[in-house]
Design an enzyme around this catalytic site. Structure first.
Site, short mmCIF file in Angstrom:
data_model
loop_
_atom_site.label_atom_id
_atom_site.label_comp_id
_atom_site.label_asym_id
_atom_site.label_seq_id
_atom_site.Cartn_x
_atom_site.Cartn_y
_atom_site.Cartn_z
N TYR C 37 -3.08 1.41 1.40
CA TYR C 37 -2.40 0.04 1.52
C TYR C 37 -2.65 -0.90 0.52
O TYR C 37 -3.85 -1.01 0.02
CB TYR C 37 -2.72 -0.64 3.00
CG TYR C 37 -1.90 -2.04 3.13
CD1 TYR C 37 -1.01 -2.01 3.67
CD2 TYR C 37 -2.57 -3.11 2.63
CE1 TYR C 37 -0.16 -2.86 4.08
CE2 TYR C 37 -1.83 -4.27 2.78
CZ TYR C 37 -0.59 -4.28 3.47
OH TYR C 37 0.34 -5.33 3.57
N HIS C 193 2.73 -12.28 9.97
CA HIS C 193 2.02 -11.17 9.68
C HIS C 193 0.87 -10.81 10.55
O HIS C 193 0.00 -9.65 10.58
CB HIS C 193 1.46 -11.26 8.35
CG HIS C 193 2.35 -11.08 7.07
ND1 HIS C 193 2.73 -11.91 6.18
CD2 HIS C 193 3.00 -9.65 6.97
CE1 HIS C 193 3.57 -11.26 5.31
NE2 HIS C 193 3.93 -10.00 5.70
N ARG C 223 8.30 -4.70 -4.08
CA ARG C 223 7.47 -3.72 -3.46
C ARG C 223 8.12 -2.92 -2.79
O ARG C 223 9.19 -3.12 -2.33
CB ARG C 223 6.34 -4.56 -2.90
CG ARG C 223 6.54 -5.08 -1.69
CD ARG C 223 5.43 -5.66 -1.13
NE ARG C 223 4.44 -4.71 -0.66
CZ ARG C 223 4.25 -4.81 0.83
NH1 ARG C 223 4.73 -5.13 1.71
NH2 ARG C 223 3.17 -3.56 1.20
N ASN C 225 7.72 -0.53 1.04
CA ASN C 225 6.99 -0.20 2.08
C ASN C 225 7.71 0.93 2.90
O ASN C 225 8.93 1.23 2.54
CB ASN C 225 7.14 -1.65 2.86
CG ASN C 225 6.18 -1.53 4.09
OD1 ASN C 225 5.16 -0.86 4.06
ND2 ASN C 225 6.15 -2.28 4.96
N GLU C 265 11.41 0.55 2.76
CA GLU C 265 12.00 -0.69 2.39
C GLU C 265 11.66 -0.96 1.12
O GLU C 265 10.71 -0.99 0.65
CB GLU C 265 11.39 -1.89 3.18
CG GLU C 265 11.46 -1.36 4.60
CD GLU C 265 10.74 -2.61 5.79
OE1 GLU C 265 11.15 -2.55 6.76
OE2 GLU C 265 9.88 -3.20 5.15
N TYR C 316 0.02 2.07 14.06
CA TYR C 316 0.91 1.01 13.65
C TYR C 316 2.33 1.34 13.39
O TYR C 316 3.22 0.63 13.89
CB TYR C 316 0.16 0.04 12.60
CG TYR C 316 1.07 -0.98 12.00
CD1 TYR C 316 1.41 -1.91 13.08
CD2 TYR C 316 1.40 -0.66 10.71
CE1 TYR C 316 2.05 -3.05 12.28
CE2 TYR C 316 2.46 -1.69 10.07
CZ TYR C 316 2.71 -2.75 10.87
OH TYR C 316 3.45 -3.74 10.51
N LYS C 317 2.45 2.47 12.65
CA LYS C 317 3.80 2.72 12.27
C LYS C 317 4.46 3.68 13.33
O LYS C 317 5.57 4.01 13.32
CB LYS C 317 3.68 3.80 10.98
CG LYS C 317 3.33 2.84 9.87
CD LYS C 317 3.27 3.55 8.45
CE LYS C 317 2.56 2.57 7.37
NZ LYS C 317 3.53 1.76 6.81
#
Lengths: 321, 200, 353
Positions: C37, C193, C223, C225, C265, C316-317
């Site tokens: 990360y 967040h 960036r 993601n 993303e 989390y994903k």
């Protein structure tokens, strides 16, 4: 236009003497095109090739944000300063080419406000000119109170008063006038946002009084610019670059780093934005923290320095640059 | 989605008298004690500029209201519910001036409603003074049907509108004044764990 | 380059597919065989012709179908597009940014004519030809943000800057990975967040916030993601989680290649000049495992990345139910040989020619 680098090539379009101390400079794009849009309160950094020295000073834009054909700034001559304002007054002529940064805004209006209350002193009027034009165009409620020494010195006072009538109040301090802060602060509708720009003492007074009257910090805004202060000359070692630079008394540490050909990040050059924050590797002496970005604890720790405005006194300073 | 340890919970403070031209103080149930404690530090004349709104809770000791009344606020109002308190605050703020301070103490549900009312009137949420007292029961918004379930004490909880079983996340929206509830057994319907009392 | 727009769906029968060209230009997000990360922000400059980085706002073969899907989502749930009252000016900023960029980057698809505040906008793929007054929302069928983002791929968040923080005060969100605009609108950078794990190492977030607060007009950043999605479903919203959540239980060792999608993303960040707000476009790219393994380097690398992913990120994903099966499936395409550095396929140079 060299936009990728965040810089603009401009030509000095007009120079007007507003008062013996204040000149107004108007710029247009060198390629004849439109200049980027900006918001009220924005500044640009003007690069001044002054002999061997490349000076970079921030100035508030004071032209109409709705007009992309011109930018304007006002420069007050500061005899005691490091030389930027003297350069602008003495060397800059119509037709000269200059490089300026893209506009950056550290003093925007809060568009949630039910009303905008603007308090200005002297040259502190400059960021408010585009603010007022923007607010008026948007139909927002605003009120300006402007302290000047004399009418003649009140750059732009006449023009604003003529255009915006009873929303503009001008006070001549030489006549013993001045805005009645307590009366103003105690009679504003809920949701008013206060903006103050002027001499440091005035900013401190307004912030302090507003707080005593129960104005929350979220509703009080001030232009945070600081000009880098001159001081004693000193040396700084740049650890990553492996060189030592001499900082002259009328030079900032950032300027000395740049003069040595080392690239360093910056945005406001006035101790506000935090972009030039640099880690201190070792310090035998006293860092003179002149910024208002670092917290008091961070300043006391001596681990960071804002190279745009802060200085050093002592035996040896090594920074991570 | 059903992750533990979310950090966006509201943080409440401890009420203390602030400088100001006038003060609006809202207390619910045990919140009365927070106001009485604040009163000990209040400068002379503080309550003469104050408007006090009290929401008694069922089973409240009667002396709570008496204690608040004795502070000598310029105005004292007892109202029936948190929603009534928020409506009273909205009315008071309609013609208010800058320098008006808002204090609110009680359950998260009450705090949420009053903060919403004050924000609507033009006060930034960060300048509203809050202290949590009393029950930890939550207002929960179902992310699916948007219905609000009041006084939630269990994890998970059944949405009082659409009937889905919701995981109550620690993710809080000030604008809605509620925590987020997300279907707990969406991936395998019928596998929701039994509710446990968690927010007392 | 002429783009042929796909006739495809992102729901029900899921006919979405990537052409060989779309596969080659897919923004594969892993530059090494392990995922760490990081904030990984870089300048959003036009690079790599043919790639998704060639233009300010990438328009690809999915454009028309994605806009149709957005229309369906908004018709069902209008709260996916909201703007607090003080954000209208930022909406005009965004409209100007997108219209000028697209007209310059894709002159055969989009045209913009400006005479002061009188503007005419032609969008050929969607058959739009509108004249309006810039700054006057009553001359458009929607508010400025909604008008232009109904014609632009990706979700958009408009962030107001004040009190040393960023506030998500407007947005349009129909292709999101699991967050609710209706719930998050009005929150600041740290609040929205809140649900992200590992980010609680606050320094990462404080650095990212400082970067964004100082973002300059004319110097956008970007960036990548990523996450994974079952089926090529754009609208994986929490609002509809009870409807699509069951998808995750439908994965079997046999259908991994068809059902499991890598979801990337491309996030960009732009300072807007008139409002001083920031716009945060979040553009979603989908690719199914069957398509992804046609690029041998990516097959090997994704296998290694997923195999070494920390458990809290798997949770989390939302990968828990099918992570193991996907790693197993991908292992068939990983002979253990080394991969070349960087994101692009090994034959990218040939492709560009």
């Amino acid at each position: 236009m060299n936009r990728g680098e965040g810089k603009l090539s401009v030509v000095v379009d007009r120079v007007d003497t507003i008062t013996p101390m204040i000149k107004r400079f108007s710029f247009r794009a060198r390629d004849g095109g439109e200049l980027p849009r900006f918001s009220g309160g924005a500044h640009v950094i003007v690069e001044m090739p002054d002999g061997e020295i490349l000076r970079r000073n921030p100035y508030s834009l004071m032209s109409d944000p709705a007009d992309p054909s011109r930018y304007a700034i006002s420069v007050r001559r500061d005899e005691a300063g490091r030389g930027g304002s003297r350069f602008m007054h003495e060397k800059v002529r119509e037709g000269m080419e200059l490089t300026i940064s893209m506009p950056v805004n550290m003093f925007p209006s809060d568009r949630r406000a039910r009303k905008h209350l603007l308090l200005a002193g002297g040259i502190g009027i400059t960021p408010f000119v585009p603010h007022i034009l923007e607010l008026a165009a948007a139909g927002a409620a605003f009120e300006l109170h402007y302290n000047v020494r004399t009418r003649e010195q009140g750059a732009y006072a006449e023009d604003l008063a003529r255009r915006f009538g009873d929303r503009v109040h001008v006070y001549e301090t030489d006549l013993g006038e001045g805005f009645d802060l307590d009366a103003i602060l105690s009679d504003q509708p809920l949701g008013t946002h206060l903006y103050v720009c002027g001499p440091k003492g005035m900013i401190t007074d307004v912030i302090g009084r507003a707080s005593e009257f129960g104005w929350p910090g979220q509703n009080v805004h001030y232009e945070e610019f600081l000009a880098p202060q001159p001081g004693k000359p000193y040396q700084v070692e740049l650890a990553r670059s492996g060189i030592t630079v001499e900082v002259a008394s009328h030079q900032s540490l950032l300027e000395a780093i740049e003069a040595a050909g080392v690239d360093a990040p910056y945005l406001c050059r006035g101790g506000a934005c935090g972009q030039c924050e640099t880690a201190v590797v070792s310090c035998d002496g006293q860092i003179l923290h002149n910024d208002h970005y670092l917290t008091d604890e961070e300043k006391a720790s001596g681990e960071k320095i804002m190279v745009c405005v802060s200085r050093f006194e002592g035996r040896r300073l090594v920074i991570d640059r | 989605m059903l992750v533990e340890g979310i950090k966006s919970r509201p943080v409440y403070g401890v009420l203390a008298p602030q400088p100001g031209l006038s003060h609006i103080i809202v207390a619910e149930g045990e919140g009365a004690e927070a106001v009485l404690r604040m009163a000990e530090a209040a400068p002379a004349g503080f309550f003469a500029k104050s408007h006090l709104i009290f929401v008694p809770r069922g089973g409240d000791r009667p002396d709570r209201a008496d204690g608040l009344r004795a502070l000598g606020a310029a105005d004292f109002q007892s109202v029936g519910s948190p929603a009534d308190a928020a409506a009273a605050v909205a009315t008071l703020l309609r013609d208010a001036k800058m320098g008006t301070q808002v204090y609110v103490t009680g359950t998260e549900g009450l705090i949420g409603l009053v903060v919403q009312a004050a924000e609507t009137a033009g006060i930034d949420h960060a300048s509203i003074h809050t202290e949590h007292r009393g029950s930890m029961a939550r207002r929960v918004q179902c992310v699916h049907c948007k219905g609000i379930t009041e006084n939630v004490t269990t994890q998970p909880v059944k949405c009082s509108h659409c009937g889905l079983t919701l995981l109550v996340r620690d993710h809080y929206s000030r604008r809605i004044g509620a925590f987020q509830g997300v279907c707990i057994d969406a991936e395998e319907p019928g596998t929701a764990p039994r509710p446990e009392e968690l927010f007392k | 380059m002429t783009i042929v727009f796909n006739e495809e769906t992102f729901r029900d029968d899921f006919t979405f597919r990537n052409s060989p060209v779309a596969i080659k230009r897919f923004p594969f997000p892993f530059h090494e065989d392990r995922y760490m990360y990081s904030v990984n922000i870089e300048p959003h400059v036009k690079t790599a012709p043919g790639s998704v980085y060639e233009h300010a706002f990438d328009v690809d073969e999915h454009y028309v179908a994605e806009m149709r899907d957005r229309e369906l989502v908004l018709a069902e749930d209008p709260l996916r597009c909201q703007s607090l009252p003080h954000m209208e000016l930022a909406g005009w900023d965004l409209l100007e940014l997108i219209m000028t960029s697209k007209a310059e980057d894709y002159p055969d698809l989009f045209e913009l004519y400006r005479d002061g505040d009188s503007w005419r906008w032609i969008n050929r793929p969607l058959g739009i030809d509108d004249s309006f007054t810039f700054g006057d929302a009553s001359t458009l069928p929607y508010g400025p943000m909604e008008y232009i983002t109904r014609q632009t791929q990706g979700d958009f968040a408009l962030l107001d800057q004040r009190d040393g923080n960023l506030w998500m005060d407007a947005g349009i969100v129909t292709t999101q990975a699991d967050w609710s605009l209706d719930f998050d609108i009005g929150m600041n950078f740290f609040e929205w967040h809140g649900p992200v794990p590992l980010a609680h190492d606050m320094r990462v977030f404080e650095r990212a916030l400082k970067f964004l607060l100082n973002l300059q007009h004319g110097k956008p950043a970007r960036r990548l993601n990523w996450t994974m999605t079952i089926n090529p479903r754009l609208d994986t919203s929490p609002e509809n989680y009870h409807k699509w959540g069951t998808d995750r239980a439908t994965v079997t060792p046999e259908n991994v290649g068809n059902l499991v999608h890598l979801r990337v993303e491309l996030q960009t960040f732009w300072r807007l000049p008139r409002s001083n707000a920031i716009v945060f476009p979040i553009r979603c790219y989908l690719i199914k495992m069957d398509e992804l393994v046609t690029v041998p380097k990516w097959a090997k690398r994704l296998h290694r990345v997923l195999k070494t992913l920390p458990p809290e990120l798997i949770d989390y994903k939302g990968l828990s139910r099918y992570h193991g099966m996907t790693v197993e499936w991908l292992s068939r395409y990983d002979d253990g040989s080394p991969t070349s550095p960087g994101f692009f396929p090994d034959d990218w140079q040939d492709f560009q020619r």
